[in-house]
Enzyme design. Sequence first.
Site, mmCIF file in Angstrom:
data_model
loop_
_atom_site.group_PDB
_atom_site.id
_atom_site.type_symbol
_atom_site.label_atom_id
_atom_site.label_comp_id
_atom_site.label_asym_id
_atom_site.label_seq_id
_atom_site.Cartn_x
_atom_site.Cartn_y
_atom_site.Cartn_z
ATOM 1 N N ASN A 147 -63.866 59.460 9.758
ATOM 2 C CA ASN A 147 -63.018 58.267 9.662
ATOM 3 C C ASN A 147 -61.519 58.598 9.719
ATOM 4 O O ASN A 147 -60.687 57.781 9.329
ATOM 5 C CB ASN A 147 -63.370 57.432 8.415
ATOM 6 C CG ASN A 147 -63.299 58.239 7.128
ATOM 7 O OD1 ASN A 147 -62.778 59.354 7.132
ATOM 8 N ND2 ASN A 147 -63.804 57.693 6.049
ATOM 9 N N ARG A 285 -54.678 59.708 -1.330
ATOM 10 C CA ARG A 285 -55.310 59.505 -2.633
ATOM 11 C C ARG A 285 -54.258 58.994 -3.625
ATOM 12 O O ARG A 285 -53.117 59.489 -3.649
ATOM 13 C CB ARG A 285 -55.905 60.811 -3.179
ATOM 14 C CG ARG A 285 -57.208 61.235 -2.536
ATOM 15 C CD ARG A 285 -58.347 60.226 -2.746
ATOM 16 N NE ARG A 285 -59.577 60.616 -2.082
ATOM 17 C CZ ARG A 285 -60.003 60.135 -0.911
ATOM 18 N NH1 ARG A 285 -59.285 59.230 -0.246
ATOM 19 N NH2 ARG A 285 -61.157 60.527 -0.404
ATOM 20 N N GLN A 314 -60.718 54.400 -9.233
ATOM 21 C CA GLN A 314 -61.283 53.358 -8.376
ATOM 22 C C GLN A 314 -62.637 52.941 -8.912
ATOM 23 O O GLN A 314 -63.439 53.826 -9.193
ATOM 24 C CB GLN A 314 -61.389 53.858 -6.934
ATOM 25 C CG GLN A 314 -60.016 54.026 -6.310
ATOM 26 C CD GLN A 314 -60.046 54.348 -4.830
ATOM 27 O OE1 GLN A 314 -59.009 54.465 -4.213
ATOM 28 N NE2 GLN A 314 -61.198 54.506 -4.226
ATOM 29 N N HIS A 333 -59.637 50.190 -1.314
ATOM 30 C CA HIS A 333 -59.822 51.393 -0.486
ATOM 31 C C HIS A 333 -60.752 51.071 0.701
ATOM 32 O O HIS A 333 -61.967 51.141 0.594
ATOM 33 C CB HIS A 333 -60.438 52.492 -1.362
ATOM 34 C CG HIS A 333 -60.426 53.836 -0.731
ATOM 35 N ND1 HIS A 333 -60.625 54.992 -1.433
ATOM 36 C CD2 HIS A 333 -60.237 54.229 0.553
ATOM 37 C CE1 HIS A 333 -60.574 56.032 -0.623
ATOM 38 N NE2 HIS A 333 -60.349 55.587 0.597
HETATM 39 P P1 NDP Z 1 -57.627 67.413 7.230
HETATM 40 O O1 NDP Z 1 -58.345 68.448 6.442
HETATM 41 O O2 NDP Z 1 -57.760 67.405 8.701
HETATM 42 O O3 NDP Z 1 -56.073 67.469 6.914
HETATM 43 C C1 NDP Z 1 -55.556 67.705 5.665
HETATM 44 C C2 NDP Z 1 -54.227 68.399 5.848
HETATM 45 O O4 NDP Z 1 -53.558 68.438 4.584
HETATM 46 C C3 NDP Z 1 -54.366 69.831 6.336
HETATM 47 O O5 NDP Z 1 -53.518 70.000 7.453
HETATM 48 C C4 NDP Z 1 -53.889 70.621 5.126
HETATM 49 O O6 NDP Z 1 -53.217 71.779 5.424
HETATM 50 C C5 NDP Z 1 -52.887 69.670 4.524
HETATM 51 N N1 NDP Z 1 -52.517 70.039 3.158
HETATM 52 C C6 NDP Z 1 -53.326 70.442 2.148
HETATM 53 N N2 NDP Z 1 -52.597 70.694 1.056
HETATM 54 C C7 NDP Z 1 -51.305 70.474 1.382
HETATM 55 C C8 NDP Z 1 -50.092 70.575 0.666
HETATM 56 N N3 NDP Z 1 -50.087 71.004 -0.595
HETATM 57 N N4 NDP Z 1 -48.941 70.260 1.316
HETATM 58 C C9 NDP Z 1 -48.965 69.863 2.614
HETATM 59 N N5 NDP Z 1 -50.098 69.756 3.343
HETATM 60 C C10 NDP Z 1 -51.256 70.052 2.724
HETATM 61 O O7 NDP Z 1 -58.102 66.010 6.604
HETATM 62 P P2 NDP Z 1 -57.872 64.540 7.161
HETATM 63 O O8 NDP Z 1 -56.547 64.482 7.834
HETATM 64 O O9 NDP Z 1 -59.069 64.068 7.892
HETATM 65 O O10 NDP Z 1 -57.845 63.743 5.761
HETATM 66 C C11 NDP Z 1 -56.809 63.992 4.817
HETATM 67 C C12 NDP Z 1 -57.087 63.224 3.536
HETATM 68 O O11 NDP Z 1 -57.003 61.835 3.756
HETATM 69 C C13 NDP Z 1 -58.495 63.421 2.943
HETATM 70 O O12 NDP Z 1 -58.616 64.617 2.212
HETATM 71 C C14 NDP Z 1 -58.633 62.197 2.082
HETATM 72 O O13 NDP Z 1 -58.076 62.440 0.793
HETATM 73 C C15 NDP Z 1 -57.800 61.157 2.808
HETATM 74 N N6 NDP Z 1 -58.653 60.182 3.494
HETATM 75 C C16 NDP Z 1 -58.556 58.867 3.131
HETATM 76 C C17 NDP Z 1 -59.387 57.926 3.671
HETATM 77 C C18 NDP Z 1 -59.270 56.481 3.332
HETATM 78 O O14 NDP Z 1 -60.209 55.706 3.574
HETATM 79 N N7 NDP Z 1 -58.142 56.040 2.784
HETATM 80 C C19 NDP Z 1 -60.458 58.315 4.630
HETATM 81 C C20 NDP Z 1 -60.379 59.704 5.038
HETATM 82 C C21 NDP Z 1 -59.546 60.593 4.445
HETATM 83 P P3 NDP Z 1 -53.902 73.128 5.945
HETATM 84 O O15 NDP Z 1 -55.331 72.813 6.318
HETATM 85 O O16 NDP Z 1 -52.999 73.449 7.085
HETATM 86 O O17 NDP Z 1 -53.829 74.058 4.796
#
Ligand code: NDP
Length: 400
Positions: A147, A285, A314, A333
Site C-alpha cells: 500500500n 505513524r 488507535q 487511519h
Molecule cells: P520503506 O521501508 O520503503 O521506507 C522507509 C524509509 O524510512 C527507509 O528509506 C528508511 O531508511 C527510512 N528511515 C528509517 N528510519 C529513519 C530515520 N531515523 N530517519 C530518516 N529516515 C529513516 O517503507 P514505506 O515507505 O513503504 O513505508 C514507510 C512507513 O509508512 C511504514 O513503516 C509505515 O509506518 C507507514 N505506512 C503508513 C500507511 C498508512 O496507511 N498510513 C500504510 C503504509 C505504510 P533506510 O531504509 O534507508 O535505512
Amino acid sequence: MAKILCVLYPDPVDGYPPTYARDDVPQIERYFDGQTTPTPERIDFRPGELLGSVSGELGLRTFLEGAGHELIVTSDKDGPDSVFERELGDADVVISQPFWPGYLTAERIERAPKLKLALTAGIGSDHVDLQAAIEHGVTVAEVTYSNSISVAEHVVMMILALVRNYIPSHQWVLDGGWNIADCAARSYDVEGMQVGTVAAGRIGSAVLRRLKPFEVGLHYTDRHRLPPEVEQELGVTFHPSVESLVSVCDVVTINAPLHPETENLFDEALLAKMKRGAYLVNTARGKICDRDAVARACESGQLAGYAGDVWFPQPAPADHPWRTMPHHGMTPHVSGTSLSAQARYAAGAREILECWLDGRPIRDEYLIVDGGQLAGAGAHSYSPGDATGGSEEAERFTAG
Ligand code: NDP
C-alpha cells in the site's frame, strides 16, 4: 493444525456492502522497483471487495479451514476482557492491520507461548513490540510495498488540501454559504514552495516523483542516500539532518517507520525550527509527532496546517486533541486501506501464510524480525526496541 487469530476493523455501520461503487480495480503486477505484487497460489476473493473488515476476513477462511486450521476473526482487541486477549493464549499466528492494530506488547507476547508469527496485513509493524519478538523468537512479517503507492497518493492529496484550504471551503458549501473571502484568506498555490520528505523509501520517493510536476523545490533526509542518478532525475536536495530539512521547507511530509529513532522526532523543539506557517503531513505513524506540541503549533500558527491519518493510540479516544485543533485535515487511519490496496495486502497475507504453513521461506523483503533479530526490510529500515508503550490507552475509545 494452527490457530490463527486475526484482528480486523469493524464492518461499516450500515453492514457489509452488498455492492460496490466500481466493478473492478486495476491489476498491478509489479511495483516501481520491479518487485512483483503478491504471488499466492490462489485467492478466494474478488479484488475490489472489502477484505479488511471483520466480515471480509482478508479472504482467508476457505483456505485456512480447508487446510484444517482454526481461524478466529475479531475487532474486539483492547483491554483484558477483549476477545483478542482471551484467544491469544494458544494462538500460533496473529494477523493484524495497522489501521486497527492488535497491539502485541511484551506482556501479551509473554502470555502467548505458542506464538510464532505476527503478520501485518499492510506495512508498519510498530504495533508489535519488536524487541520482545526478537527475544521470544517470533517472526514478524508485513506485505512490503502493498500500500505504499496508496499512501503516496494520499500524501499528495493532503498537501494540496491543506495548502489550497480545500476542507474549510467544502464546508462552506455544505453550510449553504458562498464565502469566497473566507475560503481564499488561507489559500495558497503549491507551485514554487519547498517540499521535503523525512525518509525517501518506497512511500517517500513515490511522493517526490508525484510532486515533481508541480514545479516545487524537492528535499529529503534519510539514513541512506538515494543513488546520485535518482537525486539528479528528481532534482531533489539531500539534507544530512531533519533540522536542516525543516528549516527550509514550506511543506514537510513524514514517511519513516516508527521505531526508537523516530519516536517523538517532531517534538516542541523541532516544530520550533520549522518555518512559521509551514504545513506538516504525517501518514507514517502518530507517535513520530508529539501530540500536544502539534496541537499547540496549530493553535499558535507555527503550523499553518497539519494533516494525516495516523494517531496514537488507535482508535484515538474522543478527546484526542487532533480531532479538534484548528486547521487540521485528519482522517481515521485509511490511506493504506483503499479497496485497491486491500486486494494486494490480502493476497500478500495469503502468500506469507502459505509459505509459513508449508515451511517454505517467506520473501526476504516481507521480513521485519526473523530468527531472533531484525531481518529483511526490518534490518534496513528499523532499529531494535519497542514503540508500543502507552497502547493500552486504546481501550478508552468508544465508537461514536
Ligand atoms: P520503506 O521501508 O520503503 O521506507 C522507509 C524509509 O524510512 C527507509 O528509506 C528508511 O531508511 C527510512 N528511515 C528509517 N528510519 C529513519 C530515520 N531515523 N530517519 C530518516 N529516515 C529513516 O517503507 P514505506 O515507505 O513503504 O513505508 C514507510 C512507513 O509508512 C511504514 O513503516 C509505515 O509506518 C507507514 N505506512 C503508513 C500507511 C498508512 O496507511 N498510513 C500504510 C503504509 C505504510 P533506510 O531504509 O534507508 O535505512
